[in-house]
Design a protein around this motif. Structure first.
Motif, PDB file in Angstrom:
ATOM      1  N   ILE A  22      43.688  33.200  36.204  1.00  0.00           N
ATOM      2  CA  ILE A  22      43.965  33.583  37.589  1.00  0.00           C
ATOM      3  C   ILE A  22      43.085  32.758  38.510  1.00  0.00           C
ATOM      4  O   ILE A  22      41.905  32.501  38.204  1.00  0.00           O
ATOM      5  CB  ILE A  22      43.723  35.101  37.776  1.00  0.00           C
ATOM      6  N   ALA A  23      43.661  32.346  39.637  1.00  0.00           N
ATOM      7  CA  ALA A  23      42.927  31.532  40.609  1.00  0.00           C
ATOM      8  C   ALA A  23      42.141  32.429  41.550  1.00  0.00           C
ATOM      9  O   ALA A  23      42.397  33.634  41.667  1.00  0.00           O
ATOM     10  CB  ALA A  23      43.894  30.657  41.390  1.00  0.00           C
ATOM     11  N   SER A  24      41.178  31.876  42.231  1.00  0.00           N
ATOM     12  CA  SER A  24      40.395  32.601  43.219  1.00  0.00           C
ATOM     13  C   SER A  24      41.302  33.167  44.309  1.00  0.00           C
ATOM     14  O   SER A  24      42.232  32.489  44.772  1.00  0.00           O
ATOM     15  CB  SER A  24      39.349  31.663  43.835  1.00  0.00           C
ATOM     16  N   LEU A  25      41.084  34.425  44.688  1.00  0.00           N
ATOM     17  CA  LEU A  25      41.836  35.161  45.711  1.00  0.00           C
ATOM     18  C   LEU A  25      43.251  35.514  45.267  1.00  0.00           C
ATOM     19  O   LEU A  25      44.019  36.088  46.041  1.00  0.00           O
ATOM     20  CB  LEU A  25      41.891  34.384  47.035  1.00  0.00           C
ATOM     21  N   GLU A  26      43.616  35.215  44.059  1.00  0.00           N
ATOM     22  CA  GLU A  26      44.925  35.585  43.540  1.00  0.00           C
ATOM     23  C   GLU A  26      44.872  37.010  42.995  1.00  0.00           C
ATOM     24  O   GLU A  26      43.823  37.485  42.550  1.00  0.00           O
ATOM     25  CB  GLU A  26      45.346  34.619  42.430  1.00  0.00           C
ATOM     26  N   GLU A  27      46.013  37.710  43.029  1.00  0.00           N
ATOM     27  CA  GLU A  27      46.098  39.070  42.504  1.00  0.00           C
ATOM     28  C   GLU A  27      46.964  39.089  41.251  1.00  0.00           C
ATOM     29  O   GLU A  27      47.898  38.301  41.111  1.00  0.00           O
ATOM     30  CB  GLU A  27      46.701  40.024  43.543  1.00  0.00           C
ATOM     31  N   MET A  28      46.665  40.005  40.351  1.00  0.00           N
ATOM     32  CA  MET A  28      47.445  40.159  39.130  1.00  0.00           C
ATOM     33  C   MET A  28      47.448  41.634  38.715  1.00  0.00           C
ATOM     34  O   MET A  28      46.428  42.313  38.825  1.00  0.00           O
ATOM     35  CB  MET A  28      46.864  39.290  38.009  1.00  0.00           C
ATOM     36  N   ASN A  29      48.603  42.132  38.299  1.00  0.00           N
ATOM     37  CA  ASN A  29      48.746  43.526  37.887  1.00  0.00           C
ATOM     38  C   ASN A  29      48.796  43.629  36.369  1.00  0.00           C
ATOM     39  O   ASN A  29      49.392  42.782  35.687  1.00  0.00           O
ATOM     40  CB  ASN A  29      50.026  44.132  38.473  1.00  0.00           C
ATOM     41  N   TYR A  30      48.192  44.700  35.843  1.00  0.00           N
ATOM     42  CA  TYR A  30      48.217  44.993  34.418  1.00  0.00           C
ATOM     43  C   TYR A  30      48.679  46.435  34.223  1.00  0.00           C
ATOM     44  O   TYR A  30      48.299  47.311  35.001  1.00  0.00           O
ATOM     45  CB  TYR A  30      46.835  44.802  33.796  1.00  0.00           C
ATOM     46  N   SER A  31      49.478  46.670  33.206  1.00  0.00           N
ATOM     47  CA  SER A  31      49.990  48.008  32.915  1.00  0.00           C
ATOM     48  C   SER A  31      49.436  48.496  31.583  1.00  0.00           C
ATOM     49  O   SER A  31      49.303  47.714  30.629  1.00  0.00           O
ATOM     50  CB  SER A  31      51.526  48.007  32.859  1.00  0.00           C
ATOM     51  N   PHE A  32      49.139  49.794  31.540  1.00  0.00           N
ATOM     52  CA  PHE A  32      48.659  50.420  30.312  1.00  0.00           C
ATOM     53  C   PHE A  32      49.517  51.643  30.014  1.00  0.00           C
ATOM     54  O   PHE A  32      49.846  52.418  30.926  1.00  0.00           O
ATOM     55  CB  PHE A  32      47.190  50.845  30.457  1.00  0.00           C
ATOM     56  N   ASP A  33      49.888  51.820  28.777  1.00  0.00           N
ATOM     57  CA  ASP A  33      50.653  52.987  28.335  1.00  0.00           C
ATOM     58  C   ASP A  33      49.692  53.924  27.605  1.00  0.00           C
ATOM     59  O   ASP A  33      49.249  53.633  26.496  1.00  0.00           O
ATOM     60  CB  ASP A  33      51.788  52.548  27.410  1.00  0.00           C
ATOM     61  N   ILE A  34      49.375  55.054  28.266  1.00  0.00           N
ATOM     62  CA  ILE A  34      48.360  55.967  27.735  1.00  0.00           C
ATOM     63  C   ILE A  34      48.963  57.350  27.504  1.00  0.00           C
ATOM     64  O   ILE A  34      49.704  57.861  28.347  1.00  0.00           O
ATOM     65  CB  ILE A  34      47.170  56.096  28.715  1.00  0.00           C
ATOM     66  N   THR A  35      48.667  57.957  26.382  1.00  0.00           N
ATOM     67  CA  THR A  35      49.014  59.349  26.115  1.00  0.00           C
ATOM     68  C   THR A  35      47.724  60.154  26.006  1.00  0.00           C
ATOM     69  O   THR A  35      46.910  59.918  25.109  1.00  0.00           O
ATOM     70  CB  THR A  35      49.821  59.494  24.813  1.00  0.00           C
ATOM     71  N   PHE A  36      47.535  61.078  26.929  1.00  0.00           N
ATOM     72  CA  PHE A  36      46.346  61.927  26.904  1.00  0.00           C
ATOM     73  C   PHE A  36      46.556  63.083  25.925  1.00  0.00           C
ATOM     74  O   PHE A  36      47.682  63.538  25.714  1.00  0.00           O
ATOM     75  CB  PHE A  36      46.046  62.471  28.298  1.00  0.00           C
ATOM     76  N   THR A  37      45.490  63.555  25.350  1.00  0.00           N
ATOM     77  CA  THR A  37      45.566  64.640  24.371  1.00  0.00           C
ATOM     78  C   THR A  37      45.157  65.989  24.954  1.00  0.00           C
ATOM     79  O   THR A  37      45.465  67.023  24.354  1.00  0.00           O
ATOM     80  CB  THR A  37      44.672  64.333  23.152  1.00  0.00           C
ATOM     81  N   ASP A  38      44.474  65.996  26.093  1.00  0.00           N
ATOM     82  CA  ASP A  38      43.999  67.245  26.691  1.00  0.00           C
ATOM     83  C   ASP A  38      44.669  67.481  28.036  1.00  0.00           C
ATOM     84  O   ASP A  38      44.869  66.545  28.822  1.00  0.00           O
ATOM     85  CB  ASP A  38      42.476  67.217  26.889  1.00  0.00           C
ATOM     86  N   SER A  82      46.008  64.527  37.224  1.00  0.00           N
ATOM     87  CA  SER A  82      46.179  65.810  36.549  1.00  0.00           C
ATOM     88  C   SER A  82      47.069  65.593  35.338  1.00  0.00           C
ATOM     89  O   SER A  82      48.198  65.125  35.480  1.00  0.00           O
ATOM     90  CB  SER A  82      46.820  66.840  37.490  1.00  0.00           C
ATOM     91  N   VAL A  83      46.539  65.890  34.174  1.00  0.00           N
ATOM     92  CA  VAL A  83      47.279  65.728  32.925  1.00  0.00           C
ATOM     93  C   VAL A  83      47.973  67.050  32.602  1.00  0.00           C
ATOM     94  O   VAL A  83      47.327  68.087  32.500  1.00  0.00           O
ATOM     95  CB  VAL A  83      46.344  65.323  31.766  1.00  0.00           C
ATOM     96  N   LYS A  84      49.296  67.009  32.444  1.00  0.00           N
ATOM     97  CA  LYS A  84      50.089  68.204  32.172  1.00  0.00           C
ATOM     98  C   LYS A  84      50.728  68.111  30.789  1.00  0.00           C
ATOM     99  O   LYS A  84      50.891  67.017  30.250  1.00  0.00           O
ATOM    100  CB  LYS A  84      51.165  68.372  33.251  1.00  0.00           C
ATOM    101  N   PRO A  85      51.110  69.247  30.209  1.00  0.00           N
ATOM    102  CA  PRO A  85      51.728  69.227  28.883  1.00  0.00           C
ATOM    103  C   PRO A  85      53.016  68.404  28.867  1.00  0.00           C
ATOM    104  O   PRO A  85      53.711  68.281  29.887  1.00  0.00           O
ATOM    105  CB  PRO A  85      52.017  70.702  28.596  1.00  0.00           C
ATOM    106  N   GLU A  86      53.328  67.853  27.710  1.00  0.00           N
ATOM    107  CA  GLU A  86      54.548  67.071  27.551  1.00  0.00           C
ATOM    108  C   GLU A  86      55.769  67.931  27.866  1.00  0.00           C
ATOM    109  O   GLU A  86      55.805  69.128  27.585  1.00  0.00           O
ATOM    110  CB  GLU A  86      54.633  66.541  26.120  1.00  0.00           C
ATOM    111  N   ASN A  87      56.781  67.315  28.489  1.00  0.00           N
ATOM    112  CA  ASN A  87      58.050  67.962  28.858  1.00  0.00           C
ATOM    113  C   ASN A  87      57.897  68.985  29.982  1.00  0.00           C
ATOM    114  O   ASN A  87      58.800  69.798  30.216  1.00  0.00           O
ATOM    115  CB  ASN A  87      58.700  68.629  27.637  1.00  0.00           C
TER     116      ASN A  87
END
Length: 244
Positions: A26-42, A71-76
């Motif tokens: 990435i160049a100076s002053l450039e922006e870049m997005n990253y995505s993460f796929d997370i499953t919380f357990t609590d 806020s992490v809520k139960p699945e479904n």
């Protein structure tokens, strides 16, 4: 030079890494997005942030985003939003500086779905300079065929206690999810929700409300003694009701 993008979670014992990925060039002053796929357990209210790990960085102190509350809520879980509009309204149901008891009615047409209710979310603005931690709160629920709460109180003995614990109110505008101690089985009628604030301390909290032609809320307070939720006293009536 190579760098790493890390997704972090704040916990009581310190920050932990949820996920990471190698950064792209990435160049100076450039922006870049990253995505993460997370499953919380609590099921919890927590904070997450991202940080850059770059060995040759001359300013490592600015490589971290501000934390955001989630806020992490139960699945479904189906999240039903109740209230046609949001208005900054009042200091109830908690933190008004006195002991407070509040009952509000929500209509079946607003709730939309029958089933198991495992919690509610409250929307608020903590305008103070500090986070409010471990604030005590009790919640009861009951189904009811009334169209308002202009009549007599519903005693807590006629309702189901769904939460008896503490809640954290982070700084700024936030949602706090309150997972119930016991699920509420909802069959499709109107619901009356009762809050009891057993801590007579003023807090810089503003809750979001809507207005209705009907009496949607009744509340009573006392400056010297906790409210008797089994035999509530006289009350004030209001067309305001809390945004959930």
């Amino acid at each position: 030079d190579s760098y790493t993008v890390r997704l972090m979670q704040e916990t009581e014992s310190g920050s932990i890494e949820l996920a990471s990925t190698s950064g792209l060039a990435i160049a100076s002053l450039e922006e870049m997005n990253y995505s993460f796929d997370i499953t919380f357990t609590d099921v919890e209210n927590t904070k997450i942030y991202t940080e850059i790990v770059y060995a040759s960085d001359l300013k490592p102190e600015n490589n971290m985003t501000l934390p955001i509350n989630i806020s992490v809520k139960p699945e479904n879980t189906v999240h039903t939003v109740i209230a046609p509009e949001q208005n900054e309204g009042w200091s109830y149901p908690v933190g008004g500086g006195s002991y407070v008891l509040t009952q509000s009615i929500y209509y079946a047409s607003e709730l939309q779905n029958s089933g198991i209710v495992n919690g509610i979310s409250i929307y608020y603005d903590n305008t103070g300079l500090t986070e409010i931690m471990d604030y005590p709160l009790q919640l009861w629920m009951v189904e009811n065929d009334s169209t308002d709460v202009a009549g007599e109180w519903i005693n807590s003995t006629e309702m189901q206690l769904v939460f008896d614990g503490t809640v954290d109110f982070r700084r700024g505008y936030n949602e706090v999810h309150i997972p119930f101690d016991d699920n509420f089985i909802y069959t499709g009628e109107n619901i009356v929700l009762m809050y009891n604030d057993p801590a007579n301390t003023y807090q810089s909290l503003i809750f979001y409300i809507s207005y209705s032609p009907e009496v949607r809320t009744r509340y009573s307070n006392d400056w010297s003694a906790p409210m008797n939720h089994e035999d509530p006293s006289a009350y004030w009536a209001s067309e305001m009701y809390e945004y959930l």
